[in-house]
Design a protein around this motif. Structure first.
Motif, PDB file in Angstrom:
ATOM      1  N   TYR A 190       7.511   4.006   5.821  1.00 32.58           N
ATOM      2  CA  TYR A 190       8.464   2.923   6.075  1.00 32.58           C
ATOM      3  C   TYR A 190       9.702   3.117   5.209  1.00 32.58           C
ATOM      4  CZ  TYR A 190       4.961   0.296   8.688  1.00 32.58           C
ATOM      5  OH  TYR A 190       4.042  -0.103   9.617  1.00 32.58           O
ATOM      6  N   MET A 249       7.301   5.740   0.111  1.00 33.03           N
ATOM      7  CA  MET A 249       6.021   5.068   0.380  1.00 33.03           C
ATOM      8  C   MET A 249       5.427   5.534   1.698  1.00 33.03           C
ATOM      9  SD  MET A 249       3.861   2.682   1.466  1.00 33.03           S
ATOM     10  CE  MET A 249       4.421   1.197   2.249  1.00 33.03           C
ATOM     11  N   ALA A 258       2.810   4.949   4.326  1.00 28.05           N
ATOM     12  CA  ALA A 258       1.831   3.956   4.789  1.00 28.05           C
ATOM     13  C   ALA A 258       0.634   4.663   5.401  1.00 28.05           C
ATOM     14  CB  ALA A 258       2.474   3.010   5.799  1.00 28.05           C
ATOM     15  N   GLU A 305      -9.157  -1.923   2.612  1.00 33.46           N
ATOM     16  CA  GLU A 305      -8.693  -3.213   2.101  1.00 33.46           C
ATOM     17  C   GLU A 305      -7.297  -3.522   2.641  1.00 33.46           C
ATOM     18  OE1 GLU A 305      -9.111  -2.191  -1.967  1.00 33.46           O
ATOM     19  OE2 GLU A 305      -7.115  -1.322  -2.111  1.00 33.46           O
ATOM     20  N   SER A 306      -6.852  -4.721   2.381  1.00 37.35           N
ATOM     21  CA  SER A 306      -5.531  -5.143   2.828  1.00 37.35           C
ATOM     22  C   SER A 306      -4.467  -4.197   2.272  1.00 37.35           C
ATOM     23  CB  SER A 306      -5.316  -6.577   2.344  1.00 37.35           C
ATOM     24  OG  SER A 306      -4.000  -6.947   2.594  1.00 37.35           O
ATOM     25  N   GLY A 307      -3.526  -3.787   3.110  1.00 39.38           N
ATOM     26  CA  GLY A 307      -2.460  -2.903   2.674  1.00 39.38           C
ATOM     27  C   GLY A 307      -2.805  -1.422   2.773  1.00 39.38           C
ATOM     28  N   SER A 308      -3.998  -1.101   3.285  1.00 39.76           N
ATOM     29  CA  SER A 308      -4.404   0.313   3.334  1.00 39.76           C
ATOM     30  C   SER A 308      -3.787   1.061   4.521  1.00 39.76           C
ATOM     31  CB  SER A 308      -5.931   0.425   3.361  1.00 39.76           C
ATOM     32  OG  SER A 308      -6.471  -0.298   4.444  1.00 39.76           O
ATOM     33  N   GLY A 309      -3.152   0.341   5.421  1.00 37.66           N
ATOM     34  CA  GLY A 309      -2.463   1.015   6.534  1.00 37.66           C
ATOM     35  C   GLY A 309      -3.115   0.810   7.887  1.00 37.66           C
ATOM     36  N   LYS A 310      -4.089  -0.090   7.971  1.00 32.69           N
ATOM     37  CA  LYS A 310      -4.852  -0.274   9.216  1.00 32.69           C
ATOM     38  C   LYS A 310      -3.968  -0.723  10.381  1.00 32.69           C
ATOM     39  CE  LYS A 310      -7.683  -3.360   7.454  1.00 32.69           C
ATOM     40  NZ  LYS A 310      -7.040  -3.542   6.125  1.00 32.69           N
ATOM     41  N   SER A 311      -3.172  -1.763  10.145  1.00 31.84           N
ATOM     42  CA  SER A 311      -2.330  -2.274  11.236  1.00 31.84           C
ATOM     43  C   SER A 311      -1.232  -1.279  11.591  1.00 31.84           C
ATOM     44  CB  SER A 311      -1.713  -3.617  10.855  1.00 31.84           C
ATOM     45  OG  SER A 311      -2.735  -4.565  10.676  1.00 31.84           O
ATOM     46  N   THR A 312      -0.733  -0.574  10.585  1.00 32.42           N
ATOM     47  CA  THR A 312       0.262   0.467  10.856  1.00 32.42           C
ATOM     48  C   THR A 312      -0.337   1.499  11.799  1.00 32.42           C
ATOM     49  OG1 THR A 312       1.250   0.163   8.678  1.00 32.42           O
ATOM     50  CG2 THR A 312       1.714   2.248   9.797  1.00 32.42           C
ATOM     51  N   ARG A 316      -0.575   0.123  15.305  1.00 31.86           N
ATOM     52  CA  ARG A 316       0.735   0.058  15.987  1.00 31.86           C
ATOM     53  C   ARG A 316       1.249   1.439  16.373  1.00 31.86           C
ATOM     54  NH1 ARG A 316       1.941  -3.920  11.982  1.00 31.86           N
ATOM     55  NH2 ARG A 316       3.219  -2.395  10.879  1.00 31.86           N
TER      56      ARG A 316
HETATM   57  N1  LIG Z   1       7.246  -3.142   8.890  1.00 28.89           N
HETATM   58  C1  LIG Z   1       7.004  -2.706   7.647  1.00 28.89           C
HETATM   59  N2  LIG Z   1       8.008  -2.345   6.822  1.00 28.89           N
HETATM   60  C2  LIG Z   1       7.776  -1.866   5.587  1.00 28.89           C
HETATM   61  N3  LIG Z   1       6.552  -1.737   5.052  1.00 28.89           N
HETATM   62  C3  LIG Z   1       5.508  -2.100   5.816  1.00 28.89           C
HETATM   63  C4  LIG Z   1       5.671  -2.610   7.137  1.00 28.89           C
HETATM   64  N4  LIG Z   1       4.440  -2.870   7.657  1.00 28.89           N
HETATM   65  C5  LIG Z   1       3.549  -2.544   6.702  1.00 28.89           C
HETATM   66  N5  LIG Z   1       4.184  -2.082   5.590  1.00 28.89           N
HETATM   67  C6  LIG Z   1       3.544  -1.614   4.357  1.00 28.89           C
HETATM   68  O1  LIG Z   1       2.655  -0.558   4.712  1.00 28.89           O
HETATM   69  C7  LIG Z   1       1.428  -0.673   4.010  1.00 28.89           C
HETATM   70  C8  LIG Z   1       0.285  -0.804   5.001  1.00 28.89           C
HETATM   71  O2  LIG Z   1       0.361  -2.061   5.653  1.00 28.89           O
HETATM   72  P1  LIG Z   1      -0.583  -2.472   6.853  1.00 28.89           P
HETATM   73  O3  LIG Z   1      -0.609  -1.353   7.826  1.00 28.89           O
HETATM   74  O4  LIG Z   1      -0.174  -3.801   7.352  1.00 28.89           O
HETATM   75  O5  LIG Z   1      -2.006  -2.556   6.122  1.00 28.89           O
HETATM   76  P2  LIG Z   1      -3.328  -3.360   6.516  1.00 28.89           P
HETATM   77  O6  LIG Z   1      -3.270  -3.676   7.968  1.00 28.89           O
HETATM   78  O7  LIG Z   1      -4.426  -2.404   6.161  1.00 28.89           O
HETATM   79  O8  LIG Z   1      -3.368  -4.570   5.649  1.00 28.89           O
HETATM   80  C9  LIG Z   1       1.575  -1.873   3.086  1.00 28.89           C
HETATM   81  O9  LIG Z   1       1.968  -1.411   1.824  1.00 28.89           O
HETATM   82  C10 LIG Z   1       2.659  -2.680   3.730  1.00 28.89           C
HETATM   83  O10 LIG Z   1       3.367  -3.417   2.781  1.00 28.89           O
END
Ligand SMILES: Nc1ncnc2c1ncn2[C@@H]1O[C@H](COP(=O)(O)OP(=O)(O)O)[C@@H](O)[C@H]1O
Ligand SMILES: [Mg+2]
Length: 256
Positions: A12, A16, A18, A37-44, A47
């Motif tokens: 991103y 960093m 992701a 855990e939260s912030g590990s990149g799962k939703s990224t 998507r």
């Molecule tokens: N749109 C975005 N812009 C910048 N950083 C992002 C964005 N979405 C997620 N991140 C960062 O990427 C990392 C992974 O986030 P995310 O994929 O949401 O993790 P999870 O779903 O495992 O909680 C986190 O550090 C988050 O802050």
């Protein structure tokens, strides 16, 4: 159906990552769990896999064809066979539509299609919607309700009915049970398990909860700070060679 991911990274910002060099594959009818855990990149990851987010490093291929976020026509083809369920069903359902209409949204693009797993002789849209609702455990008489009149678990059932309506080959679930009570979580997991058997769809199940993942999935991947630190089949969950982080997740879950 096969989905192959090789060396996938996503940034991103400059410093960093992701997602950091992920490689894995899923085959037809498998259920692959991704835990972290939260912030590990799962939703990224979810998507990126849906083509909602770009990536510059690595490759994703679906049935042998590359999925590149910039190739619009390929993405359109791909999206016909992939559906997604999110944690927050409230924001993915239109509050102004009765649920039977929401359920039909994906099918509206394929007017001639009736889900083959429904025992229906008709193409009547209302009956198709009711059949879909029944298959996820919602009674016919609920069809005219609005999302605001349903519980969290019921709304998630509606999202599931909608997602399976076009018989996707691949269903990506991002924390689908995270906002539900424990007993309702189990019901939703059971439902997904049954549906997977009936439809033979492939499921990518993402969760921070290793218990949910191991309940549903026969293959598990562990994500930590965007890196895959462990990959194993369910029967190897308690093996000594598990990554220390996996062991920590298992132990934390036992303590809860
Ligand atoms: N749109 C975005 N812009 C910048 N950083 C992002 C964005 N979405 C997620 N991140 C960062 O990427 C990392 C992974 O986030 P995310 O994929 O949401 O993790 P999870 O779903 O495992 O909680 C986190 O550090 C988050 O802050
Ligand atoms: Mg997330």
């Amino acid at each position: 159906m096969s989905l192959v991911v090789e060396g996938l990274s996503k940034r991103y910002s400059k410093n960093m990552k992701a997602l950091n060099g992920l490689s894995f594959s899923v085959q037809e009818g498998e259920c692959l769990g991704i835990v972290g855990e939260s912030g590990s990149g799962k939703s990224t990851l979810a998507r990126v896999l849906l083509g909602l987010e770009t990536y510059k490093e690595g490759s994703i291929s679906y049935n042998g064809k590359p999925i590149a976020p910039k190739s619009r026509s390929q993405l359109r083809e791909y999206r016909k066979s992939v559906q997604m369920i999110f944690q927050d069903s409230t924001s993915s359902l239109n509050p102004k539509l009765p649920i039977w209409k929401s359920v039909l949204e994906p099918l509206d693009n394929f007017k001639e299609l009736t889900p083959s797993f429904l025992p229906l002789q008709t193409n009547n849209r209302r009956e198709v919607a009711e059949g879909l609702l029944e298959i996820v455990g919602l009674e016919k008489h609920m069809a005219d309700r609005y999302p605001g009149e349903l519980s969290g678990g019921q709304k998630q059932r509606v999202s599931i009915a909608r997602a399976i309506s076009i018989e996707p080959s691949l269903l990506i679930c991002d924390e689908p049970t995270a906002s539900l009570d424990v007993t309702v979580q189990v019901q939703i997991l059971q439902l997904l398990k049954e549906l997977q058997k009936t439809t033979n769809m492939t499921i990518l199940f993402i969760s921070h909860d290793i218990r949910a993942v191991t309940y549903l999935c026969e293959k598990v991947m562990v994500l930590k700070n965007g890196t895959l630190v462990d990959q194993f089949s369910l029967e190897a969950l308690y093996h000594h060679e598990r990554h220390p982080y996996t062991k920590a997740l298992v132990q934390a879950a036992t303590l809860e």
